[in-house]
Design an enzyme around this catalytic site. Structure first.
Site, PDB file in Angstrom:
ATOM      1  N   GLY A 200       0.829  -1.208   0.000  1.00 26.66           N
ATOM      2  CA  GLY A 200       0.000   0.000   0.000  1.00 26.66           C
ATOM      3  C   GLY A 200       0.852   1.241   0.000  1.00 26.66           C
ATOM      4  O   GLY A 200       1.985   1.247  -0.482  1.00 26.66           O
ATOM      5  N   SER A 201       0.310   2.291   0.593  1.00 28.74           N
ATOM      6  CA  SER A 201       0.989   3.592   0.548  1.00 28.74           C
ATOM      7  C   SER A 201       2.058   3.696   1.634  1.00 28.74           C
ATOM      8  O   SER A 201       2.000   2.996   2.656  1.00 28.74           O
ATOM      9  CB  SER A 201      -0.051   4.688   0.765  1.00 28.74           C
ATOM     10  OG  SER A 201      -0.654   4.512   2.030  1.00 28.74           O
ATOM     11  N   GLY A 205       2.081   2.432   5.432  1.00 27.73           N
ATOM     12  CA  GLY A 205       3.248   1.589   5.727  1.00 27.73           C
ATOM     13  C   GLY A 205       3.890   1.993   7.054  1.00 27.73           C
ATOM     14  O   GLY A 205       4.296   1.137   7.853  1.00 27.73           O
ATOM     15  N   GLU A 222       5.658  -3.267   0.828  1.00 24.72           N
ATOM     16  CA  GLU A 222       5.629  -3.101  -0.637  1.00 24.72           C
ATOM     17  C   GLU A 222       4.894  -1.803  -0.908  1.00 24.72           C
ATOM     18  O   GLU A 222       3.661  -1.756  -0.891  1.00 24.72           O
ATOM     19  CB  GLU A 222       4.896  -4.291  -1.275  1.00 24.72           C
ATOM     20  CG  GLU A 222       5.569  -5.637  -1.042  1.00 24.72           C
ATOM     21  CD  GLU A 222       6.798  -5.842  -1.917  1.00 24.72           C
ATOM     22  OE1 GLU A 222       7.024  -5.049  -2.844  1.00 24.72           O
ATOM     23  OE2 GLU A 222       7.536  -6.809  -1.658  1.00 24.72           O
ATOM     24  N   CYS A 256       1.504  -0.100  -9.305  1.00 21.03           N
ATOM     25  CA  CYS A 256       2.610   0.456  -8.520  1.00 21.03           C
ATOM     26  C   CYS A 256       3.891   0.570  -9.342  1.00 21.03           C
ATOM     27  O   CYS A 256       4.718   1.425  -9.077  1.00 21.03           O
ATOM     28  CB  CYS A 256       2.843  -0.400  -7.289  1.00 21.03           C
ATOM     29  SG  CYS A 256       3.144  -2.121  -7.685  1.00 21.03           S
TER      30      CYS A 256
END
Ligand code: NAD
Length: 468
Positions: A200-201, A205, A222, A256
């Site tokens: 995610g963002s 994170g 990630e 992404c």
């Protein structure tokens, strides 16, 4: 059954203590360590992808307007291929790896032995709502763990398929699906998981890593970022345009590792623009809104955010929007200043800014001024330029003369660096992410060299110096 709750962010969230302790008991029963069990689960993932294909495609169409071919290539067949790869390599990966033992420790044998971590949590993002939780889950199962997956609430139809089908195909005592948003994820993060894989963002994170720190839980993050795409004048520009447009406009740019923006010189830009217009027309027709091959923005909030970024430059191609349909045309922006809004954040939508960099050095300097990206791309026939780029730009992955295709190689680790994340998975690296690589030494009984034991003497010291 899947544990489902729809509580909002204001709710403190359910208590997942008993869910976690039940999974811990299953783990300590040894069930998930059994290699035959792991193989069966991985095979079940492959079967689920094939049996439920139509249902999954419909869910991805409903969540993201994802075309069936993209759903197949990047979700179901990816997950299935990845699970099969794990299953086929399991024997090799779980085998003890002998390492050398120095004279000082002889007689002995030394090896590294993979052991599962325990109960792991996998939190997914919405853009590949199936792949991002199931590929992580496959790696965790291959390593012998019990797993909780938490798909994104922003892809509700796919989450519903996962919570219905995962307990049907996989061992429901060892693999759980928890649906929900912030409240549920926050509550899950209270539990002492043995590893967390978060996609995610960067902002969330940080939340995940902070919560994990309480239990000293290791994390794989990630995240995203702005993946640059350098085009040098010696590239085959038509192929370059086609490959970049494919990477940028698949899933309407919500990837992404999509090429975020192009860095090129003025002359190459002038040649590239008509080629980009041509390949966009070839892929999506005169009106991409009518094309079955073009996805939509995931929700109104993202639609509005990406629409606002259209103002950051001159619209060279595309630019049409339809809020009711959450449609933004495949768009190329020129005259984009480095400090414009579109260059301040990850675009995550179908806008392709072209930013001027008069040569490779200028492009490298531009990239280095920003965060380390998840992926970096260069199109060139010049081996020296390629090597310079590889040596000068730090990124999670690189693809030379294409974009995103490294995802097809299961044995290439996938992960970011710096702001784009930490840790990696895919193939053997995924297995190792969810394993503890335990160091073992087995000593022989004889001879038991007394020199190492006290009382220490000059003679013993000399001997130690000699055999070191
Ligand atoms: P996000 O960070 O908003 O959400 C990700 C997950 O975190 C979701 O499951 C969500 O429910 C949960 N979450 C959201 N807020 C939370 C909070 N306050 N506390 C606890 N949990 C919370 O990210 P997103 O919008 O779903 O995904 C977009 C981002 O993900 C982009 O930056 C993109 O680049 C990145 N991404 C990275 C990869 C990769 O593999 N590196 C893949 C896909 C997406």
């Amino acid at each position: 059954m899947a544990e489902t709750s729809t509580d909002s962010a204001s709710n403190p969230g359910p208590d997942y203590g008993s869910l976690h302790s039940k999974l811990s008991s299953v783990f300590y029963s040894g069930r998930s360590r059994d290699i035959a069990w792991r193989r069966r689960q991985l095979k079940a993932v492959e079967e689920m992808m094939s049996d439920c294909e139509a249902e999954i495609f419909a869910a991805l169409q409903s969540d993201l307007g994802k075309p069936a071919m993209e759903s197949f290539a990047t979700e179901t067949s990816y997950v299935s291929g990845d699970a099969a790869h794990n299953r086929k390599n399991l024997r090799r990966w779980t085998a003890r790896k002998r390492v050398s033992t120095p004279l000082v420790a002889q007689p002995a044998r030394s090896w590294v032995q993979a052991e599962p971590l325990g109960v792991v949590l996998i939190i997914g993002a919405w853009n590949y709502p199936l792949q991002l939780v199931l590929a992580g889950m496959s790696a965790a199962i291959a390593a012998g763990n019990c797993v909780v997956i938490k798909p994104s609430e922003l892809a509700p139809a796919t989450s519903a398929v996962l919570s219905r089908r995962v307990p049907e195909y996989l061992d429901p005592d060892a693999v759980k699906v928890v649906c929900g948003a912030v409240a549920e994820t926050t509550a899950l993060l209270q539990q002492p998981f043995d590893h967390i894989l978060f996609t995610g963002s960067g902002a969330v994170g940080r939340v995940v890593m902070t919560a994990a720190a309480r239990h000293l839980t290791p994390v794989t993050l990630e995240l995203g970022g702005k993946s640059p795409c350098v085009v040098l004048p010696d590239a085959d520009l038509e192929t370059t345009a086609r490959r970049i447009a494919w990477g940028k406009f698949s899933n309407a740019g919500q990837i992404c590792i999509a090429p975020d923006y192009i860095l090129t010189d003025a002359e190459t830009e002038a040649q590239l623009l008509p080629l980009l217009a041509k390949v966009i027309q070839q892929m999506f027709g005169d009106d991409p809104q009518q094309s079955d091959s073009y996805a939509r923005l995931v929700n109104d909030k993202h639609f509005e955010r990406v629409s606002r970024l259209l103002e950051s430059g001159h619209i060279a191609v595309g630019g049409q929007v339809d809020a009711a349909d959450r449609y933004i045309a495949p768009t190329v922006l020129t005259n984009v200043a480095s400090d414009s809004a579109v260059m301040q954040e990850e675009i995550f939508g179908p806008l392709l800014p072209v930013v001027r960099a008069e040569n490779l050095e200028a492009a490298i300097a531009h990239i280095r001024r920003g965060d380390k990206p998840l992926a970096a791309y260069i199109f060139t026939r010049d081996r020296i330029a390629e090597d310079k780029f590889l040596a000068s730009v730090s990124s999670g992955s690189v693809c030379v003369n294409d974009v995103m295709m490294f995802m097809a190689a299961h044995e290439l680790p996938f992960g970011g660096v710096g702001a784009s994340g930490m840790g990696a998975y895919s193939g053997r690296r995924g297995f190792e992410t969810f394993s503890h690589m335990k160091a073992v030494m087995k000593r022989g009984w004889w001879p038991d060299i007394k020199a190492r034991y006290a009382p220490y003497t000059e003679k013993k010291f000399k001997l130690l110096r000699k055999i070191r």
